[in-house]
Design a protein around this motif. Structure first.
Motif, mmCIF file in Angstrom:
data_model
loop_
_atom_site.group_PDB
_atom_site.id
_atom_site.type_symbol
_atom_site.label_atom_id
_atom_site.label_comp_id
_atom_site.label_asym_id
_atom_site.label_seq_id
_atom_site.Cartn_x
_atom_site.Cartn_y
_atom_site.Cartn_z
ATOM 1 N N TYR A 265 -11.090 11.934 -0.113
ATOM 2 C CA TYR A 265 -9.473 11.921 0.317
ATOM 3 C C TYR A 265 -9.624 12.926 1.494
ATOM 4 C CZ TYR A 265 -9.416 16.610 -2.158
ATOM 5 O OH TYR A 265 -9.552 17.830 -2.544
ATOM 6 N N GLY A 266 -8.641 12.667 2.436
ATOM 7 C CA GLY A 266 -8.365 13.289 3.700
ATOM 8 C C GLY A 266 -7.358 14.480 3.835
ATOM 9 N N HIS A 267 -7.147 14.990 4.665
ATOM 10 C CA HIS A 267 -6.140 16.067 4.899
ATOM 11 C C HIS A 267 -5.087 15.276 5.817
ATOM 12 C CE1 HIS A 267 -9.063 19.588 3.767
ATOM 13 N NE2 HIS A 267 -8.634 18.753 2.755
ATOM 14 N N ALA B 142 1.524 12.834 2.551
ATOM 15 C CA ALA B 142 0.971 12.200 1.148
ATOM 16 C C ALA B 142 -0.751 12.215 1.291
ATOM 17 C CB ALA B 142 1.279 10.940 1.010
ATOM 18 N N THR B 143 -1.076 11.901 0.203
ATOM 19 C CA THR B 143 -2.696 11.828 0.413
ATOM 20 C C THR B 143 -3.142 10.712 -0.271
ATOM 21 O OG1 THR B 143 -3.139 14.282 0.341
ATOM 22 C CG2 THR B 143 -4.877 12.750 -0.509
ATOM 23 N N ASP B 144 -4.095 9.665 0.428
ATOM 24 C CA ASP B 144 -4.480 8.582 -0.350
ATOM 25 C C ASP B 144 -6.172 9.072 -0.762
ATOM 26 O OD1 ASP B 144 -2.589 6.917 0.363
ATOM 27 O OD2 ASP B 144 -3.387 6.226 2.168
ATOM 28 N N ILE B 145 -6.297 8.728 -2.088
ATOM 29 C CA ILE B 145 -7.398 9.244 -2.744
ATOM 30 C C ILE B 145 -8.055 7.768 -2.884
ATOM 31 C CG2 ILE B 145 -8.407 10.340 -4.763
ATOM 32 C CD1 ILE B 145 -5.873 11.761 -5.357
ATOM 33 N N LEU B 146 -9.260 7.849 -2.184
ATOM 34 C CA LEU B 146 -9.983 6.590 -2.026
ATOM 35 C C LEU B 146 -10.790 6.559 -3.240
ATOM 36 C CD1 LEU B 146 -10.903 6.434 1.616
ATOM 37 C CD2 LEU B 146 -8.753 5.227 0.495
ATOM 38 N N THR B 147 -10.896 5.422 -3.903
ATOM 39 C CA THR B 147 -11.607 5.603 -5.252
ATOM 40 C C THR B 147 -11.871 3.852 -5.497
ATOM 41 O OG1 THR B 147 -12.054 6.357 -7.348
ATOM 42 C CG2 THR B 147 -9.845 5.652 -6.956
ATOM 43 N N LEU C 61 -5.324 5.719 -4.679
ATOM 44 C CA LEU C 61 -4.236 6.297 -5.391
ATOM 45 C C LEU C 61 -3.497 6.859 -4.324
ATOM 46 C CD1 LEU C 61 -2.648 6.969 -7.893
ATOM 47 C CD2 LEU C 61 -3.690 9.365 -7.903
ATOM 48 N N HIS C 62 -2.317 6.571 -4.103
ATOM 49 C CA HIS C 62 -1.432 7.242 -3.225
ATOM 50 C C HIS C 62 -0.695 8.300 -3.892
ATOM 51 C CE1 HIS C 62 1.570 7.864 0.225
ATOM 52 N NE2 HIS C 62 2.354 8.117 -0.912
ATOM 53 N N PHE C 63 -0.932 9.711 -3.483
ATOM 54 C CA PHE C 63 -0.512 10.762 -4.236
ATOM 55 C C PHE C 63 0.343 11.415 -3.323
ATOM 56 C CE2 PHE C 63 -0.782 14.972 -6.009
ATOM 57 C CZ PHE C 63 -0.611 14.753 -7.356
ATOM 58 N N GLY C 64 1.775 11.608 -3.887
ATOM 59 C CA GLY C 64 2.787 12.409 -3.341
ATOM 60 C C GLY C 64 3.323 13.555 -4.057
ATOM 61 N N LEU D 148 5.357 16.952 0.927
ATOM 62 C CA LEU D 148 4.463 18.038 1.363
ATOM 63 C C LEU D 148 3.116 17.540 1.123
ATOM 64 C CD1 LEU D 148 4.494 21.173 1.414
ATOM 65 C CD2 LEU D 148 4.166 21.158 -1.128
ATOM 66 N N TYR D 149 2.278 18.055 2.343
ATOM 67 C CA TYR D 149 0.889 17.387 1.994
ATOM 68 C C TYR D 149 0.320 18.097 0.860
ATOM 69 C CZ TYR D 149 0.818 15.101 6.636
ATOM 70 O OH TYR D 149 1.017 14.212 7.565
ATOM 71 N N PRO D 150 -0.448 17.192 -0.111
ATOM 72 C CA PRO D 150 -0.942 17.438 -1.311
ATOM 73 C C PRO D 150 -2.517 18.175 -1.215
ATOM 74 C CG PRO D 150 -0.323 15.405 -1.469
ATOM 75 C CD PRO D 150 -0.297 15.531 0.018
ATOM 76 N N TRP D 151 -3.015 17.936 -0.060
ATOM 77 C CA TRP D 151 -4.598 18.064 0.084
ATOM 78 C C TRP D 151 -5.059 19.558 -0.367
ATOM 79 C CZ3 TRP D 151 -6.447 21.801 3.191
ATOM 80 C CH2 TRP D 151 -5.659 22.346 4.293
ATOM 81 N N LYS D 152 -4.429 20.665 -0.115
ATOM 82 C CA LYS D 152 -4.734 22.120 -0.491
ATOM 83 C C LYS D 152 -4.586 22.169 -1.952
ATOM 84 C CE LYS D 152 -0.821 24.877 0.601
ATOM 85 N NZ LYS D 152 -0.074 26.000 1.100
#
Length: 196
Positions: A37-39, A46-51, A139-142, A159-163
């Motif tokens: 996933y990226g930042h 949001a964050t897209d968790i590639l899987t 997975l799109h995660f918000g 809110l950006y989830p990456w951290k």
């Protein structure tokens, strides 16, 4: 002599308190597969968790299921924002934060609004439903705050989830609650829809 050694060892062992470990409060929402996933996310936080298709989507924290969409209504002919997520689940965590996952391929039958989930409980499986069809499964995660039903532009992520994802994947219980509360206070419970 043997009795004295036995008594000494027994006393020593009795004086050592066992180490207690608390259950995690947060966990990474994708389990059982490799992922990246990226930042950054296009147009909104949001964050897209590639899987892969079929990986476990688990409750990132304990809470109550808020909204469930079991029908993929997305079509490029209408391109409605509310339909872009395809199969999706949102929960309201015990911390007061809403967590949203979409583009699922499967949702467990027990996952219905009002159902209580525990951290790490399997809710569904990753996929490519909605506007993810034809792209890398993810997975799109918000992360956001609770709103009235159907306020999809907040539900999809504010809110950006990456951290937080970075912390959870290594077992750290970093809470987004203060950041979410500050952002909601700044923009309001139902901010104007921006982005696509």
């Amino acid at each position: 002599m043997k009795r004295r050694i036995f008594i000494l060892v027994s006393a020593l062992l009795a004086s050592i308190a066992p180490t207690a470990y608390a259950a995690p409060i947060y966990t990474f929402p994708v389990q059982g597969c490799t992922y990246t996933y990226g930042h950054y996310h296009h147009d909104y936080p949001a964050t897209d968790i590639l899987t892969h298709i079929g990986c476990l989507f688990v409750a990132p924290t304990s809470g109550v299921v808020d909204e469930v969409n079991r029908v993929d209504r997305f079509t490029w002919k209408t391109d409605l924002g509310a339909d872009r997520g395809g199969l999706s689940i949102s929960i309201i965590g015990d911390d007061g934060v809403r967590y949203y996952g979409s583009h699922l391929s499967y949702i467990s039958t027990k996952i219905v609004p009002g159902y209580r989930v525990t951290v790490g409980e399997v809710m569904g499986r990753t996929g490519d439903s909605g506007d993810a069809k034809g792209t890398t499964p993810h997975l799109h995660f918000g992360i956001s705050w609770p709103t009235p039903a159907n306020i999809w532009w907040v539900r999809r992520g504010e809110l950006y989830p990456w951290k937080f994802l970075d912390a959870w994947k290594v077992g750290k219980d970093l809470s987004p609650t203060p950041s979410v509360a500050a952002l909601e206070k700044k923009v309001g419970r139902v901010p104007v829809h921006t982005g696509y």
